[in-house]
Design a protein around this motif. Structure first.
Motif, short mmCIF file in Angstrom:
data_model
loop_
_atom_site.label_atom_id
_atom_site.label_comp_id
_atom_site.label_asym_id
_atom_site.label_seq_id
_atom_site.Cartn_x
_atom_site.Cartn_y
_atom_site.Cartn_z
N LYS A 22 16.22 -23.88 -29.13
CA LYS A 22 16.56 -22.83 -30.09
C LYS A 22 15.43 -22.60 -31.10
CE LYS A 22 21.55 -23.35 -29.85
NZ LYS A 22 22.77 -23.72 -30.55
N GLU A 23 14.55 -23.58 -31.26
CA GLU A 23 13.48 -23.49 -32.25
C GLU A 23 12.15 -23.01 -31.67
OE1 GLU A 23 13.36 -27.48 -33.70
OE2 GLU A 23 15.34 -27.36 -34.59
N ILE A 24 12.09 -22.81 -30.35
CA ILE A 24 10.82 -22.51 -29.70
C ILE A 24 10.18 -21.22 -30.18
CG2 ILE A 24 11.89 -21.45 -27.65
CD1 ILE A 24 8.62 -23.51 -27.71
N TRP A 25 10.96 -20.17 -30.38
CA TRP A 25 10.36 -18.87 -30.72
C TRP A 25 9.79 -18.86 -32.12
CZ3 TRP A 25 9.35 -17.38 -26.26
CH2 TRP A 25 10.22 -17.66 -25.20
N ALA A 26 10.47 -19.49 -33.07
CA ALA A 26 9.94 -19.60 -34.43
C ALA A 26 8.69 -20.49 -34.42
CB ALA A 26 10.99 -20.16 -35.37
N PHE A 27 8.75 -21.57 -33.65
CA PHE A 27 7.60 -22.47 -33.54
C PHE A 27 6.38 -21.72 -33.00
CE2 PHE A 27 4.85 -25.09 -30.96
CZ PHE A 27 4.48 -26.10 -31.85
N LEU A 28 6.58 -20.96 -31.90
CA LEU A 28 5.46 -20.24 -31.30
C LEU A 28 4.90 -19.17 -32.23
CD1 LEU A 28 6.60 -19.87 -27.58
CD2 LEU A 28 4.74 -21.28 -28.48
N ASP A 48 4.84 -19.19 -35.46
CA ASP A 48 4.06 -19.90 -36.48
C ASP A 48 2.75 -20.44 -35.89
OD1 ASP A 48 3.78 -21.13 -39.14
OD2 ASP A 48 4.01 -23.02 -38.05
N TYR A 49 2.83 -21.09 -34.75
CA TYR A 49 1.64 -21.70 -34.14
C TYR A 49 0.60 -20.64 -33.79
CZ TYR A 49 -1.29 -24.72 -31.32
OH TYR A 49 -2.37 -25.44 -30.83
#
Length: 137
Positions: free
Chosen positions: A34-40, A42-43
């Motif tokens: 669930k956190e992958i899209w926010a992580f990507l 940001d990264y």
């Protein structure tokens, strides 16, 4: 620019990246799907990524495994969300077993070896290294 690899699971996603010169594959992190899209998002604001590499689980006979449907959805969304970054699929058979073996031989303390996310990040690193090795020739 870096290459980023994913060991996708329904509970955790292991992520690995190369250095900017694409010489070394390194474990980055493990996160919840669930956190992958926010992580990507940001990264990718901080680092340039040239290619996404996604481990695709296959059966011994080369057919899709039960978890393939989840990976297909993830890949579809990666391509739609980041159309300028190519997505490469790599056969990930045995990466979890290889990762567990590497961890067991690493000399890490037992408590660290038993962290579930560690296998995922090491698996992502193996997926990335496999891709880098295939590109070298």
């Amino acid at each position: 620019m870096r290459i980023m690899a994913f060991d996708y699971g329904t509970k955790r996603i292991g992520i690995a990246v190369t250095d900017p010169m694409q010489l070394i594959a390194t474990s980055l992190t493990t996160i919840h799907p669930k956190e992958i899209w926010a992580f990507l998002t940001d990264y990718l604001q901080k680092e340039e990524v040239e290619t996404f590499v996604v481990g695709k689980p296959l059966q011994m006979d080369g057919t899709a495994s039960q978890s393939t449907q989840h990976i297909v959805g993830f890949i579809r969304k990666l391509k739609k969300t980041y159309p300028a970054i190519p997505v490469v699929e790599i056969d990930e058979r045995f990466t979890s077993k290889m990762a567990a073996s590497v961890i067991a031989q690493s000399g890490l303390k037992k408590q660290k070896r038993q962290e579930k996310g560690l296998v995922d990040t090491v698996s992502a690193t193996i997926i990335l290294q496999t891709y880098m090795d295939s590109k070298a020739f």
